[in-house]
Design a protein around this motif. Structure first.
Motif, PDB file in Angstrom:
ATOM      1  N   LYS A 132       0.914  16.857 -54.682  1.00 16.86           N
ATOM      2  CA  LYS A 132       0.623  16.792 -53.255  1.00 16.86           C
ATOM      3  C   LYS A 132       1.096  15.496 -52.607  1.00 16.86           C
ATOM      4  O   LYS A 132       1.695  15.524 -51.526  1.00 16.86           O
TER       5      LYS A 132
ATOM      6  N   ILE B  99       7.605  18.335 -56.701  1.00 16.95           N
ATOM      7  CA  ILE B  99       7.569  19.784 -56.505  1.00 16.95           C
ATOM      8  C   ILE B  99       7.534  20.540 -57.831  1.00 16.95           C
ATOM      9  O   ILE B  99       6.911  21.604 -57.936  1.00 16.95           O
TER      10      ILE B  99
ATOM     11  N   GLN C  52       1.183  22.695 -50.104  1.00 18.83           N
ATOM     12  CA  GLN C  52       0.946  22.751 -51.542  1.00 18.83           C
ATOM     13  C   GLN C  52       0.322  24.080 -51.970  1.00 18.83           C
ATOM     14  O   GLN C  52       0.647  24.608 -53.042  1.00 18.83           O
TER      15      GLN C  52
ATOM     16  N   LYS D 233       4.927  14.229 -53.977  1.00 23.13           N
ATOM     17  CA  LYS D 233       5.950  15.246 -53.684  1.00 23.13           C
ATOM     18  C   LYS D 233       6.760  15.629 -54.922  1.00 23.13           C
ATOM     19  O   LYS D 233       7.975  15.833 -54.849  1.00 23.13           O
TER      20      LYS D 233
ATOM     21  N   ARG E 123       4.276  16.204 -44.598  1.00 18.01           N
ATOM     22  CA  ARG E 123       4.309  16.354 -46.058  1.00 18.01           C
ATOM     23  C   ARG E 123       5.599  16.995 -46.522  1.00 18.01           C
ATOM     24  O   ARG E 123       6.094  16.693 -47.606  1.00 18.01           O
TER      25      ARG E 123
END
Length: 253
Positions: free
Chosen positions: A98, A103, A146, A101, A142
């Protein structure tokens, strides 16, 4: 088109070592067998939890299958299923995902869900799976939602339609972290809405809401209220990590 991307991921999985998102040991999976084993035997989904809010039941509550707060003040949502506790081994990976970042950690968290709990939820009959939304401003800040990044990769029935567009969120600057339970319920009220063009489609349907973390339940309760006010029949929560039970529950008003 996903085919080339899948080939690339498969080659990387075969040829490159991967650090486990939980223990950081290098091997060939994003979450190692030891950590999967720990979750498989110690994860919250193995325990007697409240049917409605997913919190661990006290011994005197097991017979009813509902925690005392849910018996006293019934939430708007109908069922909750959680993978693990917020204080467990997936807390740090979720934070990395979160706030840093990373991913790829989202992919790994989806994989953990699929390997550990998805088979237990195959029986659930629902029409839609929706992530808890971010406001447009927070999404831009962001760069991703998420809950949607995890939800779009988890396994569910083919008849269940996943969509990040049906449920929307207004932008408010206040943060819930550190707030008491009553403040959370008040600050979240009126924050969500259903996109007008989808209202007819959700009439009398069962909807699954996916969230990465459930703490007081205020967010999911407000979402459920909005959905039911717009014609949804049942709301089921799927939650990655569940925090400890709140001390009190605000009565519906």
């Amino acid at each position: 088109m996903q085919f080339p991307e899948n080939i690339f991921e498969a080659i990387c999985d075969r040829l490159l070592p991967t650090a486990c998102i939980a223990c950081h040991q290098f091997q060939h999976r994003s979450i190692c067998n030891n950590c999967l084993g720990a979750l498989r035997y110690e994860g919250l989904f193995n325990y007697q939890c409240c049917y409605q809010c997913g919190v661990t039941l006290q011994p005197e509550e097991i017979a009813q299958q509902y925690c005392a707060p849910c018996q006293i003040s019934e939430p708007y949502f109908d069922e909750t299923y959680c993978l693990d506790r917020y204080t467990g081994i997936l807390q740090s990976p979720l934070h990395e995902f979160k706030y840093q970042k990373r991913i790829a950690y989202g992919h790994a968290l989806s994989s953990a869900w699929n390997m550990l709990i998805s088979s237990q939820l195959e029986h659930i009959d629902s029409s839609y799976l929706l992530p808890v939304p971010l406001s447009i401003q927070n999404l831009a800040q962001r760069g991703f939602n998420q809950s949607w990044e995890i939800a779009k990769r988890i396994k569910c029935g083919r008849h269940i339609q996943k969509s990040p567009y049906i449920l929307k969120r207004h932008h408010y600057s206040e943060h819930q972290a550190g707030s008491n339970l009553e403040d959370r319920h008040l600050s979240i009220k009126g924050m969500f809405y259903v996109e007008a063009k989808y209202i007819e489609q959700i009439q009398d349907k069962t909807v699954i809401i996916f969230d990465d973390v459930m703490t007081s339940g205020a967010t999911l309760n407000e979402i459920s209220r909005i959905l039911k006010d717009n014609g949804v029949y049942r709301v089921i929560n799927w939650v990655l990590l569940r925090a400890a039970r709140p001390i009190e529950r605000v009565q519906h008003v």
